[in-house]
Design a protein around this motif. Structure first.
Motif, PDB file in Angstrom:
ATOM      1  N   SER A 171      -0.120   1.287  63.715  1.00  0.00           N
ATOM      2  CA  SER A 171      -0.873   0.253  64.083  1.00  0.00           C
ATOM      3  C   SER A 171      -2.491   0.638  64.377  1.00  0.00           C
ATOM      4  CB  SER A 171      -0.657  -0.618  65.256  1.00  0.00           C
ATOM      5  OG  SER A 171      -0.383   0.203  66.371  1.00  0.00           O
ATOM      6  N   MET A 172      -2.700   1.945  64.484  1.00  0.00           N
ATOM      7  CA  MET A 172      -3.938   2.564  64.841  1.00  0.00           C
ATOM      8  C   MET A 172      -4.511   2.158  66.091  1.00  0.00           C
ATOM      9  SD  MET A 172      -4.524   4.919  62.597  1.00  0.00           S
ATOM     10  CE  MET A 172      -6.119   5.392  62.852  1.00  0.00           C
ATOM     11  N   GLN A 173      -3.396   2.093  67.155  1.00  0.00           N
ATOM     12  CA  GLN A 173      -3.848   1.389  68.492  1.00  0.00           C
ATOM     13  C   GLN A 173      -3.624   2.653  69.403  1.00  0.00           C
ATOM     14  OE1 GLN A 173      -1.802  -2.063  69.676  1.00  0.00           O
ATOM     15  NE2 GLN A 173      -3.438  -2.607  70.822  1.00  0.00           N
ATOM     16  N   TRP A 174      -4.493   2.685  70.494  1.00  0.00           N
ATOM     17  CA  TRP A 174      -4.401   3.706  71.356  1.00  0.00           C
ATOM     18  C   TRP A 174      -3.773   3.257  72.720  1.00  0.00           C
ATOM     19  CZ3 TRP A 174      -5.628   8.724  70.879  1.00  0.00           C
ATOM     20  CH2 TRP A 174      -6.435   9.047  69.769  1.00  0.00           C
ATOM     21  N   ALA A 175      -3.134   4.056  73.363  1.00  0.00           N
ATOM     22  CA  ALA A 175      -2.332   3.816  74.430  1.00  0.00           C
ATOM     23  C   ALA A 175      -2.467   4.978  75.599  1.00  0.00           C
ATOM     24  CB  ALA A 175      -0.504   3.492  74.449  1.00  0.00           C
ATOM     25  N   GLN A 176      -2.819   4.731  76.837  1.00  0.00           N
ATOM     26  CA  GLN A 176      -2.767   5.871  77.741  1.00  0.00           C
ATOM     27  C   GLN A 176      -1.441   5.960  78.569  1.00  0.00           C
ATOM     28  OE1 GLN A 176      -6.144   5.516  80.603  1.00  0.00           O
ATOM     29  NE2 GLN A 176      -6.042   7.492  81.163  1.00  0.00           N
ATOM     30  N   HIS A 177      -1.115   7.125  78.772  1.00  0.00           N
ATOM     31  CA  HIS A 177       0.201   7.284  79.445  1.00  0.00           C
ATOM     32  C   HIS A 177       0.051   8.012  80.854  1.00  0.00           C
ATOM     33  CE1 HIS A 177       2.311   6.444  75.764  1.00  0.00           C
ATOM     34  NE2 HIS A 177       1.517   7.135  75.149  1.00  0.00           N
ATOM     35  N   ALA A 178       0.760   7.548  81.761  1.00  0.00           N
ATOM     36  CA  ALA A 178       0.666   7.858  83.345  1.00  0.00           C
ATOM     37  C   ALA A 178       2.091   9.078  83.192  1.00  0.00           C
ATOM     38  CB  ALA A 178       0.997   6.903  84.277  1.00  0.00           C
ATOM     39  N   THR A 179       1.898  10.227  83.790  1.00  0.00           N
ATOM     40  CA  THR A 179       2.801  11.278  83.884  1.00  0.00           C
ATOM     41  C   THR A 179       3.040  11.422  85.248  1.00  0.00           C
ATOM     42  OG1 THR A 179       0.970  12.873  84.095  1.00  0.00           O
ATOM     43  CG2 THR A 179       1.583  12.344  81.757  1.00  0.00           C
ATOM     44  N   PHE A 180       4.266  12.067  85.223  1.00  0.00           N
ATOM     45  CA  PHE A 180       4.906  12.452  86.685  1.00  0.00           C
ATOM     46  C   PHE A 180       5.049  13.924  86.762  1.00  0.00           C
ATOM     47  CE2 PHE A 180       6.027   8.261  85.239  1.00  0.00           C
ATOM     48  CZ  PHE A 180       5.836   7.750  86.319  1.00  0.00           C
ATOM     49  N   GLY A 181       5.314  14.357  88.014  1.00  0.00           N
ATOM     50  CA  GLY A 181       5.528  15.890  88.133  1.00  0.00           C
ATOM     51  C   GLY A 181       4.249  16.694  88.377  1.00  0.00           C
ATOM     52  N   ALA A 182       4.462  17.978  88.343  1.00  0.00           N
ATOM     53  CA  ALA A 182       3.139  18.804  88.268  1.00  0.00           C
ATOM     54  C   ALA A 182       2.392  18.976  86.992  1.00  0.00           C
ATOM     55  CB  ALA A 182       3.595  20.306  88.771  1.00  0.00           C
ATOM     56  N   ALA A 183       1.419  17.964  86.948  1.00  0.00           N
ATOM     57  CA  ALA A 183       0.463  17.977  85.556  1.00  0.00           C
ATOM     58  C   ALA A 183      -0.412  19.214  85.430  1.00  0.00           C
ATOM     59  CB  ALA A 183      -0.338  16.666  85.811  1.00  0.00           C
ATOM     60  N   PRO A 184      -0.279  19.630  84.315  1.00  0.00           N
ATOM     61  CA  PRO A 184      -1.337  20.687  83.952  1.00  0.00           C
ATOM     62  C   PRO A 184      -2.837  20.415  84.395  1.00  0.00           C
ATOM     63  CG  PRO A 184       0.106  20.153  82.014  1.00  0.00           C
ATOM     64  CD  PRO A 184       0.028  19.042  83.127  1.00  0.00           C
ATOM     65  N   ALA A 185      -3.455  21.400  84.683  1.00  0.00           N
ATOM     66  CA  ALA A 185      -4.762  21.178  85.278  1.00  0.00           C
ATOM     67  C   ALA A 185      -5.534  20.768  84.119  1.00  0.00           C
ATOM     68  CB  ALA A 185      -5.582  22.658  86.010  1.00  0.00           C
ATOM     69  N   PRO A 186      -7.094  19.993  84.320  1.00  0.00           N
ATOM     70  CA  PRO A 186      -7.602  19.810  83.225  1.00  0.00           C
ATOM     71  C   PRO A 186      -8.314  20.822  82.544  1.00  0.00           C
ATOM     72  CG  PRO A 186      -8.420  18.551  84.976  1.00  0.00           C
ATOM     73  CD  PRO A 186      -7.109  19.413  85.543  1.00  0.00           C
ATOM     74  N   ARG A 187      -8.352  20.798  80.975  1.00  0.00           N
ATOM     75  CA  ARG A 187      -8.683  22.162  80.230  1.00  0.00           C
ATOM     76  C   ARG A 187      -9.017  21.798  79.000  1.00  0.00           C
ATOM     77  NH1 ARG A 187      -3.004  24.909  80.737  1.00  0.00           N
ATOM     78  NH2 ARG A 187      -3.319  23.819  82.754  1.00  0.00           N
ATOM     79  N   LYS A 188      -9.760  23.008  78.257  1.00  0.00           N
ATOM     80  CA  LYS A 188      -9.958  22.733  76.804  1.00  0.00           C
ATOM     81  C   LYS A 188      -9.479  23.959  76.170  1.00  0.00           C
ATOM     82  CE  LYS A 188     -14.217  25.642  77.215  1.00  0.00           C
ATOM     83  NZ  LYS A 188     -15.717  25.877  76.715  1.00  0.00           N
ATOM     84  N   GLY A 189      -9.491  23.836  74.765  1.00  0.00           N
ATOM     85  CA  GLY A 189      -8.912  24.770  73.973  1.00  0.00           C
ATOM     86  C   GLY A 189      -7.384  25.221  74.074  1.00  0.00           C
ATOM     87  N   ALA A 190      -6.561  24.240  74.495  1.00  0.00           N
ATOM     88  CA  ALA A 190      -5.079  24.483  74.501  1.00  0.00           C
ATOM     89  C   ALA A 190      -4.573  23.832  73.433  1.00  0.00           C
ATOM     90  CB  ALA A 190      -4.654  23.700  75.920  1.00  0.00           C
ATOM     91  N   GLN A 191      -3.292  24.431  73.302  1.00  0.00           N
ATOM     92  CA  GLN A 191      -2.602  23.993  71.937  1.00  0.00           C
ATOM     93  C   GLN A 191      -1.183  23.378  72.395  1.00  0.00           C
ATOM     94  OE1 GLN A 191      -3.486  23.849  68.878  1.00  0.00           O
ATOM     95  NE2 GLN A 191      -5.720  24.744  69.090  1.00  0.00           N
ATOM     96  N   TRP A 192      -0.831  22.733  71.881  1.00  0.00           N
ATOM     97  CA  TRP A 192       0.586  22.113  72.037  1.00  0.00           C
ATOM     98  C   TRP A 192       1.168  21.765  70.871  1.00  0.00           C
ATOM     99  CZ3 TRP A 192       1.109  17.513  75.848  1.00  0.00           C
ATOM    100  CH2 TRP A 192       0.429  16.354  75.522  1.00  0.00           C
ATOM    101  N   GLY A 193       2.690  21.652  70.814  1.00  0.00           N
ATOM    102  CA  GLY A 193       3.213  21.042  69.613  1.00  0.00           C
ATOM    103  C   GLY A 193       4.736  20.291  70.013  1.00  0.00           C
ATOM    104  N   ALA A 194       5.215  19.591  68.927  1.00  0.00           N
ATOM    105  CA  ALA A 194       6.311  19.102  69.048  1.00  0.00           C
ATOM    106  C   ALA A 194       7.599  19.953  68.578  1.00  0.00           C
ATOM    107  CB  ALA A 194       6.688  17.746  68.421  1.00  0.00           C
ATOM    108  N   CYS A 195       8.635  20.256  69.480  1.00  0.00           N
ATOM    109  CA  CYS A 195       9.659  21.241  69.504  1.00  0.00           C
ATOM    110  C   CYS A 195      10.915  20.597  68.994  1.00  0.00           C
ATOM    111  CB  CYS A 195       9.809  21.935  70.834  1.00  0.00           C
ATOM    112  SG  CYS A 195      10.984  23.001  70.731  1.00  0.00           S
ATOM    113  N   ARG A 196      11.696  21.094  67.726  1.00  0.00           N
ATOM    114  CA  ARG A 196      12.937  20.774  67.682  1.00  0.00           C
ATOM    115  C   ARG A 196      13.774  21.776  67.681  1.00  0.00           C
ATOM    116  NH1 ARG A 196      11.669  17.587  62.010  1.00  0.00           N
ATOM    117  NH2 ARG A 196      10.284  15.756  62.738  1.00  0.00           N
ATOM    118  N   GLY A 197      14.870  21.605  68.676  1.00  0.00           N
ATOM    119  CA  GLY A 197      15.902  22.729  68.780  1.00  0.00           C
ATOM    120  C   GLY A 197      15.270  23.718  69.669  1.00  0.00           C
ATOM    121  N   ALA A 198      15.459  25.033  69.505  1.00  0.00           N
ATOM    122  CA  ALA A 198      15.249  26.055  70.568  1.00  0.00           C
ATOM    123  C   ALA A 198      14.147  26.732  70.259  1.00  0.00           C
ATOM    124  CB  ALA A 198      16.643  27.125  70.517  1.00  0.00           C
ATOM    125  N   ARG A 199      13.291  26.206  69.220  1.00  0.00           N
ATOM    126  CA  ARG A 199      12.339  27.220  68.425  1.00  0.00           C
ATOM    127  C   ARG A 199      10.953  26.225  68.488  1.00  0.00           C
ATOM    128  NH1 ARG A 199      15.265  30.682  63.631  1.00  0.00           N
ATOM    129  NH2 ARG A 199      16.960  31.503  65.115  1.00  0.00           N
TER     130      ARG A 199
END
Length: 372
Positions: A344-372
């Protein structure tokens, strides 16, 4: 002679009374003597008894003294026993800890034995692969020798390509608790090779046969930010698809592959941070018309959309691209989480819980399948 009855002479009756009194007195004296003798005997007996009792009391006092001494010794022995018990408890705790450590070591040994057994097979497999690699190296050396012989006949490019291939390395490393054979290869690229740059993206297309390079900042080519180039992994040939070149340079963006599309988000467009989302068709490498919509707000409320940013992190999960953090054009670090529904090309903002990471730039993340 005449008698007078009923009358006694006074002297005779007095003598009789005296005799009777003397007899009574003698009897009483005898009784007193007997009582005196009995009292003397009883006094002697009581004196003997008292002396015996005193001896018993002295013996009892002596016994009490002995018992008091024994009690003190027993108390001292009891204190020593308590100290010994405390030491034994400490020794017992130490021994218990050693037993637990020994049990843990036994468990670790069993785990290590199992790991060694698993890795033994992997090492044998890697040994076979090393033999194959040695054969390939020998074949390359032979090919280099042949190429050197043909160098006088225009074989310089072939020698260069073989030299790059031989410059590769093979290393045995432990990854994910398993032995891996890592091969590093140097290859000669063909075609219109892109200039050196930074802040670009290099994204694999579905199928795993092409990589798409997009944007970036180059110190030698001012127009590098507009580049869109595709690298064929089969021929190592660079191509510049027609119609894919950007109208404005960009860097610090992200390009995420999802369902035969490349979703390009944000980044620095020219001199300003962008909040736009673009879609590049993976099969034609042409830009598809798409415009991301802000999330639907409450009735009468203005809908919000993500702040323009660059150097953010993006990852695809199913049909959504999740974006975290980044930096605004003014240098403000962000720590918010958004997702873009690519259907739908529609944005949604999410509220998170727990110890959230500090604001940052240059980070990387990816979706994990299994143990790798």
């Amino acid at each position: 002679m005449s008698y007078t009855y009923g009358a006694v002479k006074p002297g005779r009756s007095r003598n009789k009374a005296e005799r009777k009194a003397r007899l009574e007195n003698e009897r009483l004296l005898q009784e007193v003597e007997r009582f005196r003798q009995r009292i003397v005997s009883a006094t002697r007996d009581y004196a003997d008894i008292l002396e015996h009792r005193e001896e018993q009391v002295k013996a009892a006092e002596a016994r009490c003294g002995e018992l008091a001494g024994q009690l003190e010794r027993v108390r001292a022995d009891l204190g020593q026993c308590n100290d010994d018990i405390g030491k034994l408890k400490g020794d017992n705790s130490m021994l218990q800890s050693r037993v637990e450590d020994a049990a843990s070591m036994l468990t670790d040994r069993d785990t290590l034995e199992q790991t060694v057994k698993r890795q033994h097979g992997a090492i044998e497999k890697l040994d076979r692969e090393l033999k194959v690699a040695r054969g390939q190296v020998d074949a390359k050396n032979e090919a280099i020798a042949k190429a050197e012989c043909a160098a006088d006949f225009g074989g310089g490019s072939q020698i260069e390509e073989l030299t790059l291939k031989c410059a590769g390395t093979t290393q045995l490393k432990l990854l994910f608790n398993e032995p891996w054979l890592l091969q590093t290869s140097h290859m000669r690229l063909r075609g219109d090779v892109p200039a050196d740059r930074e802040g670009n993206t290099l994204t694999p297309l579905p199928g795993g046969k092409q990589l798409v390079l997009m944007g970036g900042h180059s110190r030698t080519h001012d127009d590098a930010g507009r580049d869109v180039a595709a690298l064929s992994l089969d021929s190592l040939q660079w191509e510049r698809p027609e119609g894919a070149r950007r109208y404005a340079g960009m860097h610090g963006h992200t390009a995420t592959s999802i369902s035969r599309r490349l979703v390009v988000l944000f980044g620095l467009r020219g001199e300003e941070a962008s909040s736009s989302a673009s879609v590049l068709a993976a099969d034609t490498l042409r830009w598809a018309p798409a415009a991301a919509r802000p999330p639907a707000g409450a009735a009468g409320a203005a809908a919000q959309e993500p702040t323009a940013r660059l150097s953010h992190a993006a990852a695809c999960v199913r049909e959504r691209v999740y974006v975290f953090g980044g930096m605004t054009g003014d240098g403000l670090l962000l720590g918010d989480l958004w997702s873009l529904d690519t259907d739908s090309m529609q944005w949604a903002q999410h509220a998170t819980f727990g110890a959230a990471p500090a604001p940052r730039k240059g980070a990387q993340w990816g979706a994990c399948r299994g143990a790798r």
